[in-house]
Design an enzyme around this catalytic site. Structure first.
Site, PDB file in Angstrom:
ATOM      1  CB  SER A  35      20.165 107.132  -8.929  1.00  0.00           C
ATOM      2  OG  SER A  35      19.099 106.950  -9.977  1.00  0.00           O
ATOM      3  CG  ASP A  60      23.191 104.582 -15.985  1.00  0.00           C
ATOM      4  OD1 ASP A  60      22.090 105.079 -16.315  1.00  0.00           O
ATOM      5  OD2 ASP A  60      23.802 104.452 -14.879  1.00  0.00           O
ATOM      6  CG  HIS A  75      21.159 103.327 -13.118  1.00  0.00           C
ATOM      7  ND1 HIS A  75      21.456 104.488 -13.099  1.00  0.00           N
ATOM      8  CD2 HIS A  75      20.174 103.300 -12.125  1.00  0.00           C
ATOM      9  CE1 HIS A  75      20.951 105.568 -12.165  1.00  0.00           C
ATOM     10  NE2 HIS A  75      20.058 104.522 -11.417  1.00  0.00           N
TER      11      HIS A  75
END
Length: 340
Positions: free
Chosen positions: A182, A278, A308
């Site tokens: 991320s 995502d 995600h």
């Protein structure tokens, strides 16, 4: 004030608040229903329809508190703490480590505004054990208290230390990689760019797990779309906090948003993994394509139906996350393999 009246009044307000909250959640769940239907069946959960956006100081404090607990260090891995020019880092070593070993500088996720190396204990020790390498997880400074380039500078300090102390750390300097998930993946991509430009540390590999690369995403169509886990509102707050100014403008400082870089020639080989449900899917796929067009060897995995961060919470408990993690390990083994 009459106590009975107070109880009746506050009770009525409380009941009304609960009712309104229930209505809001039901509306939010209906709005998310089409998106949840896109998830792989083994990843679907009603809890994903509950809104959890980070949009300001109050919600940030709340989510930081919720995510403050450490995960469990996996068996067979030793963890030590280092201080490098004031930057704290955790070093993970398999007990049966063969040296000199490959090493991965790991950067945790959290939208540039939250997270810690301890929260990644399980993931970092899993990587160290399964790959037979040294993992160094950086406790980089977080926005908005410390906007760009604070976090990137911290990562660069630790990367330099790893390279300069390679022999003492039992690290093969020719098999040094950067990676993260991320926001950590976005930081790792930016760190790879900076290392390339400075020309002091040759990197062998980039492991970019659903990386947060582009500050323009929150202000496009994807930023208005409902997403599970990391919402468009959270993405706007994260980028604005990290940049220390309005995100999504005509430009951004060099290395602040990795996707902004125009010339990707000469960067280290990479692997990018992302789910197709995502918010970062499009920017991750686009960055992989641009790396390939620039002559950089870049593997890309788009996991169908994965949202995600699904692998972080569900690890090997679903077929989808097991498949994603297996492919991640395979790519890392190839990228960090010793020369034949």
């Amino acid at each position: 004030m009459n106590l009975r009246r107070t109880l009746l009044t506050t009770g009525g307000v409380g009941a009304a608040a609960v009712t309104l909250a229930g209505v809001a959640l039901a509306r939010h769940a209906r709005r998310h229903r089409p998106l949840l239907d896109q998830l792989a069946p083994d990843l679907r959960s009603p809890s994903l329809a509950v809104p959890l956006s980070v949009t300001g100081p109050v919600s940030l404090r709340l989510v930081r508190r919720l995510l403050s607990s450490a995960s469990t260090v996996g068996e067979g891995v030793e963890v030590s703490e280092e201080r490098v020019e004031g930057v704290r880092a955790l070093v993970y070593r398999p007990e049966d480590l063969a040296t000199p070993a490959a090493a991965l500088l790991w950067l945790h996720g959290g939208g540039y505004v939250m997270g810690s190396p301890e929260a990644d204990h399980q993931h970092s020790s899993w990587l160290a054990r399964e790959l037979g390498i040294v993992i160094v997880s950086v406790d980089y400074r977080l926005a908005p208290e410390h906007p760009f380039p604070a976090g990137l500078d911290d990562a660069a300090v630790v990367l330099t230390w790893m390279h300069e102390r390679a022999e003492a750390l039992g690290i093969d300097p020719d098999r040094l990689a950067v990676g993260g998930a991320s926001a950590g993946g976005g930081l790792a991509a930016a760190l790879a760019q900076r290392a390339h430009d400075e020309g002091q540390i040759p990197l062998a590999f980039q492991l970019l797990v659903y990386p947060m690369l582009d500050d323009r995403t929150p202000f496009g169509p994807l930023g208005r779309h409902p997403w599970p886990v990391w919402t468009g509102a959270s993405n706007r707050f994260g980028w604005t906090s990290y940049l220390g100014r309005a995100a999504g403008g005509e430009d951004a400082p060099a290395y602040a948003a990795a996707a902004r870089r125009t010339d990707l020639t000469g960067l280290a080989p990479a692997w990018i993994g992302v789910g197709d449900v995502d918010q970062f899917h499009d920017e991750a796929v686009a960055y992989a394509a641009r790396l390939g067009s620039a002559g950089v060897d870049c593997g890309l995995l788009v996991e169908p139906g994965m949202f995600h961060g699904a692998d972080a919470g569900l690890t090997d408990s679903t077929a989808t996350t097991r498949r994603f993690r297996d492919r991640l390990l395979a790519a890392a083994r190839t990228g960090l393999a010793a020369p034949a």
